[in-house]
Design an enzyme around this catalytic site. Structure first.
Site, PDB file in Angstrom:
ATOM      1  N   CYS A 273      13.800  11.504   5.804  1.00  0.00           N
ATOM      2  CA  CYS A 273      13.773  11.257   7.251  1.00  0.00           C
ATOM      3  C   CYS A 273      15.159  11.466   7.848  1.00  0.00           C
ATOM      4  O   CYS A 273      15.293  11.723   9.033  1.00  0.00           O
ATOM      5  CB  CYS A 273      13.245   9.875   7.543  1.00  0.00           C
ATOM      6  SG  CYS A 273      14.022   8.659   6.509  1.00  0.00           S
TER       7      CYS A 273
ATOM      8  N   GLU B 203       9.580   2.587  10.710  1.00  0.00           N
ATOM      9  CA  GLU B 203      10.617   3.611  10.545  1.00  0.00           C
ATOM     10  C   GLU B 203       9.903   4.951  10.459  1.00  0.00           C
ATOM     11  O   GLU B 203       9.047   5.144   9.599  1.00  0.00           O
ATOM     12  CB  GLU B 203      11.443   3.372   9.274  1.00  0.00           C
ATOM     13  CG  GLU B 203      12.354   2.163   9.357  1.00  0.00           C
ATOM     14  CD  GLU B 203      13.382   2.233  10.460  1.00  0.00           C
ATOM     15  OE1 GLU B 203      13.736   3.355  10.904  1.00  0.00           O
ATOM     16  OE2 GLU B 203      13.816   1.165  10.914  1.00  0.00           O
TER      17      GLU B 203
ATOM     18  N   GLU C 161       9.656  17.457  13.940  1.00  0.00           N
ATOM     19  CA  GLU C 161      10.093  17.249  12.570  1.00  0.00           C
ATOM     20  C   GLU C 161       9.303  18.152  11.635  1.00  0.00           C
ATOM     21  O   GLU C 161       8.083  18.154  11.651  1.00  0.00           O
ATOM     22  CB  GLU C 161       9.872  15.788  12.186  1.00  0.00           C
ATOM     23  CG  GLU C 161      10.367  15.501  10.790  1.00  0.00           C
ATOM     24  CD  GLU C 161      10.248  14.027  10.442  1.00  0.00           C
ATOM     25  OE1 GLU C 161       9.128  13.503  10.526  1.00  0.00           O
ATOM     26  OE2 GLU C 161      11.277  13.424  10.090  1.00  0.00           O
TER      27      GLU C 161
ATOM     28  N   LYS D  18       0.880  -1.169   0.000  1.00  0.00           N
ATOM     29  CA  LYS D  18       0.000   0.000   0.000  1.00  0.00           C
ATOM     30  C   LYS D  18       0.928   1.233   0.000  1.00  0.00           C
ATOM     31  O   LYS D  18       1.430   1.635   1.043  1.00  0.00           O
ATOM     32  CB  LYS D  18      -0.904  -0.022   1.231  1.00  0.00           C
ATOM     33  CG  LYS D  18      -1.957   1.087   1.249  1.00  0.00           C
ATOM     34  CD  LYS D  18      -1.347   2.411   1.598  1.00  0.00           C
ATOM     35  CE  LYS D  18      -2.270   3.555   1.813  1.00  0.00           C
ATOM     36  NZ  LYS D  18      -2.012   4.665   0.898  1.00  0.00           N
TER      37      LYS D  18
HETATM   38  P1  NAP Z   1       2.281   9.264   6.686  1.00  0.00           P
HETATM   39  O1  NAP Z   1       1.132  10.166   6.603  1.00  0.00           O
HETATM   40  O2  NAP Z   1       2.579   8.595   7.959  1.00  0.00           O
HETATM   41  O3  NAP Z   1       2.085   8.202   5.526  1.00  0.00           O
HETATM   42  C1  NAP Z   1       2.881   7.065   5.366  1.00  0.00           C
HETATM   43  C2  NAP Z   1       2.031   5.955   4.806  1.00  0.00           C
HETATM   44  O4  NAP Z   1       1.048   5.590   5.771  1.00  0.00           O
HETATM   45  C3  NAP Z   1       1.255   6.338   3.550  1.00  0.00           C
HETATM   46  O5  NAP Z   1       1.169   5.224   2.711  1.00  0.00           O
HETATM   47  C4  NAP Z   1      -0.096   6.707   4.111  1.00  0.00           C
HETATM   48  O6  NAP Z   1      -1.161   6.623   3.191  1.00  0.00           O
HETATM   49  C5  NAP Z   1      -0.251   5.656   5.190  1.00  0.00           C
HETATM   50  N1  NAP Z   1      -1.234   6.005   6.211  1.00  0.00           N
HETATM   51  C6  NAP Z   1      -1.803   7.218   6.489  1.00  0.00           C
HETATM   52  N2  NAP Z   1      -2.679   7.109   7.499  1.00  0.00           N
HETATM   53  C7  NAP Z   1      -2.675   5.817   7.889  1.00  0.00           C
HETATM   54  C8  NAP Z   1      -3.345   5.087   8.904  1.00  0.00           C
HETATM   55  N3  NAP Z   1      -4.224   5.668   9.726  1.00  0.00           N
HETATM   56  N4  NAP Z   1      -3.076   3.762   9.040  1.00  0.00           N
HETATM   57  C9  NAP Z   1      -2.184   3.159   8.234  1.00  0.00           C
HETATM   58  N5  NAP Z   1      -1.519   3.797   7.239  1.00  0.00           N
HETATM   59  C10 NAP Z   1      -1.757   5.114   7.074  1.00  0.00           C
HETATM   60  O7  NAP Z   1       3.631   9.972   6.270  1.00  0.00           O
HETATM   61  P2  NAP Z   1       3.885  10.810   4.953  1.00  0.00           P
HETATM   62  O8  NAP Z   1       3.163  12.080   5.137  1.00  0.00           O
HETATM   63  O9  NAP Z   1       3.608   9.998   3.767  1.00  0.00           O
HETATM   64  O10 NAP Z   1       5.483  10.966   5.011  1.00  0.00           O
HETATM   65  C11 NAP Z   1       6.138  11.914   5.800  1.00  0.00           C
HETATM   66  C12 NAP Z   1       6.645  11.306   7.102  1.00  0.00           C
HETATM   67  O11 NAP Z   1       7.307  10.068   6.901  1.00  0.00           O
HETATM   68  C13 NAP Z   1       7.648  12.162   7.789  1.00  0.00           C
HETATM   69  O12 NAP Z   1       7.251  12.344   9.126  1.00  0.00           O
HETATM   70  C14 NAP Z   1       8.967  11.391   7.723  1.00  0.00           C
HETATM   71  O13 NAP Z   1       9.844  11.539   8.753  1.00  0.00           O
HETATM   72  C15 NAP Z   1       8.515  10.000   7.644  1.00  0.00           C
HETATM   73  N6  NAP Z   1       9.520   9.176   6.945  1.00  0.00           N
HETATM   74  C16 NAP Z   1      10.340   8.375   7.675  1.00  0.00           C
HETATM   75  C17 NAP Z   1      11.288   7.586   7.069  1.00  0.00           C
HETATM   76  C18 NAP Z   1      12.190   6.671   7.848  1.00  0.00           C
HETATM   77  O14 NAP Z   1      12.783   5.764   7.271  1.00  0.00           O
HETATM   78  N7  NAP Z   1      12.337   6.833   9.135  1.00  0.00           N
HETATM   79  C19 NAP Z   1      11.388   7.610   5.679  1.00  0.00           C
HETATM   80  C20 NAP Z   1      10.539   8.446   4.964  1.00  0.00           C
HETATM   81  C21 NAP Z   1       9.590   9.206   5.619  1.00  0.00           C
HETATM   82  P3  NAP Z   1      -1.692   7.966   2.448  1.00  0.00           P
HETATM   83  O15 NAP Z   1      -0.813   8.126   1.307  1.00  0.00           O
HETATM   84  O16 NAP Z   1      -3.070   7.647   2.028  1.00  0.00           O
HETATM   85  O17 NAP Z   1      -1.606   9.112   3.406  1.00  0.00           O
END
Ligand code: NAP
Ligand code: MG
Length: 484
Positions: free
Chosen positions: A285, A251, A386, A176
């Site tokens: 990240c 992560e 962040e 997903k």
């Molecule tokens: P996000 O909103 O957490 O989304 C990540 C994934 O989770 C997407 O596929 C999202 O789908 C899905 N998702 C959203 N709500 C969910 C729920 N309630 N239950 C299960 N899955 C759900 O993060 P983002 O906005 O895409 O990315 C930015 C964040 O990711 C930043 O905070 C960054 O630090 C973090 N990040 C961390 C790493 C690492 O390796 N540590 C790497 C990259 C990014 P949708 O697309 O539909 O929202």
């Protein structure tokens, strides 16, 4: 121009969602441009994908690692042959510059090849038994069906660095991806589909995170779940998996520091700060967000930093003279602008930038200036939370000891870097900094696919991805005792 519609990939076929509902994926450099239409799936689609993955798991695990590796090699070759097209899709879909997108796609190819080779490497140890007539050893078995939830910031590398180890160790997969980069994800899955993986081994389902992501985490047919994304969502996913006894790996965020010691080569340190903090518009990240500078070199460092930042060209990532693209979506732009407002309200001073770009040619995109704050104290939100944007906070330090204390003054612990030539500083930093990635005379944002990747504290669920560390999550250990 009529844009293509991308489908889910379930049980070896490209299929629309049961509701038939789709939505546009748009270009953050120009929101009027539709990159493609993607499925808005529902739980019935998710059931189909998980059932297909369950049905395929026995035959897949019974193949040899070498045979599974052959398919990964094929997927790598297909991805390599489509590198430019996939990279262009990535740039148009989430904004990073084309050279960065090409580098990431090449990384995806290399990850596939690395894990293809893992199919022929050892998966256990012989352990001497206290019974001299017995043989005791460990072996590893796949979890079964692995659910993967990935973010938009590395839309090729992250799905691939989760799928490749999952598959080589004998799991089947339901991906997903972030809905913002679902077209790029479909192209990644096309490489797997063309490579000839058996039906049901690799499945793609796009839709809302709150429906499909949450549904995957809660689904009893999913044996393990690997997530990369935000803190808040990660914890929800982990909790849902924990509640039903499934294995999970998270992560999440970072608030990564770079320390500039008094003896640092300031030109190199400035380049590392800019590259680590502002490439990919700060949306890594591992991006540098706190710049902790020894007071003796603070003024000189700041002057050099601002001079170089002033030369950065922000624009559409498809244009060859663009160094920094837009924020990946409107919400991300709003978040960045909100943190810039908060920083000013809290009493930090804007040393550079701070605004949405005014150029009328960029008005339909989510462009923000590279931004530098100074007079930042560790208690301020911009030093703690962040931002995930091109915003740097300069923080002076009286001594090395204070610099490391400041570096550790955060809930996160993903990456940390230091610029110094002093061996004592280096050894103390390696020992004392709370970070899963410790980088000496290198920017915070460098990751090599053959080495473990992951964070301490709130940055991860304390597990590691990539390299040979990936086997720990994607398999379970059996300890075998044989008596003649
Ligand atoms: P996000 O909103 O957490 O989304 C990540 C994934 O989770 C997407 O596929 C999202 O789908 C899905 N998702 C959203 N709500 C969910 C729920 N309630 N239950 C299960 N899955 C759900 O993060 P983002 O906005 O895409 O990315 C930015 C964040 O990711 C930043 O905070 C960054 O630090 C973090 N990040 C961390 C790493 C690492 O390796 N540590 C790497 C990259 C990014 P949708 O697309 O539909 O929202
Ligand atoms: Mg999101």
């Amino acid at each position: 121009m009529l844009e293509q519609t991308y489908l889910n990939y379930i049980n070896g076929s490209w299929v629309p969602s049961v509701s038939g509902k789709t939505e546009a994926s748009r270009n953050p450099a120009n929101r009027k441009e539709v990159v493609g239409y993607v499925q808005v799936s529902e739980l019935a689609d998710l059931d189909n994908a998980v059932n297909a993955a369950q049905a395929a798991r026995t035959a897949w695990r019974q193949l040899s690692g070498a045979a599974r590796g052959e398919l990964l090699f094929k997927a790598a070759n297909i991805m390599e042959s489509r590198l430019s097209e996939i990279a262009e899709t990535m740039t148009r879909e989430m904004g990073k510059t084309l050279p960065e997108a090409k580098g990431e796609t090449a990384r995806g190819v290399a990850i596939l090849r690395y894990y293809a080779g893992e199919g022929m490497r050892k998966t256990g140890d012989i352990i001497p038994s206290t019974d001299s007539e017995a043989l005791m050893f460990t072996t590893r078995v796949p979890l079964g069906v692995v659910g993967i939830i990935s973010p938009w910031n590395f839309p090729v590398a992250i799905p691939v660095w989760k799928m490749a180890p999952a598959l080589i160790y004998g799991n089947t997969v339901v991906l997903k991806p972030a809905q913002d980069t679902a077209v790029t994800a479909a192209k990644v899955i096309e490489c797997f589909a063309e490579a000839g993986f058996p039906a049901g081994v690799v499945n793609l389902i796009t839709g809302k995170g709150s429906v499909i992501g949450q549904g995957l985490a809660e689904h009893n047919g999913v044996n393990g779940i690997s997530f990369t994304g935000s803190d808040a969502v990660g914890k929800q996913v982990g909790l849902a998996a924990f509640k039903r006894g499934a294995k999970y790996q998270l992560e999440m965020g970072g608030k990564n520091p770079i320390i500039i010691a008094a003896d640092a080569d300031l030109d190199l340190a400035v380049d590392a700060t800019i590259s680590g903090g502002l490439r990919s518009t700060g949306q890594k990240c591992t991006a540098t967000s706190r710049v902790i500078v020894h007071k003796d070199v603070y003024a000189a460092f700041k002057t050099k930093l601002l001079e170089k930042i002033a030369a950065i060209r922000v624009g559409d990532g498809m244009e060859s003279d663009t160094w920094m693209g837009p924020c990946a979506n409107e919400q991300q732009l709003e978040t960045v602008l909100e943190y810039i407002r908060i920083g000013q309200q809290e009493g930090a001073t804007l040393a550079y930038g701070g605004n949405r770009l005014q150029d009328p040619k960029l008005a339909e995109g989510f462009f923000v200036e590279p931004t530098v704050f100074e007079n930042v104290t560790p208690a301020m939100k911009i030093a703690r939370e962040e931002i995930f944007g091109p915003v740097l906070a300069l923080i002076p330090a009286e001594s090395m000891k204070e610099a490391i204390r400041l570096a550790n003054d955060t809930e996160y612990g993903l990456s940390a870097s230091i610029y110094t030539r002093d061996v004592g500083n280096i050894l103390t930093f390696i020992r004392d900094v709370d970070a899963g990635l410790v980088r000496i005379n290198a920017e915070t944002a460098g990751v090599e696919l053959q080495a473990p990747f992951g964070g301490m504290k709130q940055s991860s669920s304390h597990s590691r991805e990539q390299g040979q560390a990936a086997i720990e999550f994607y398999t379970a250990v059996k300890t075998v005792f044989i008596k003649s």
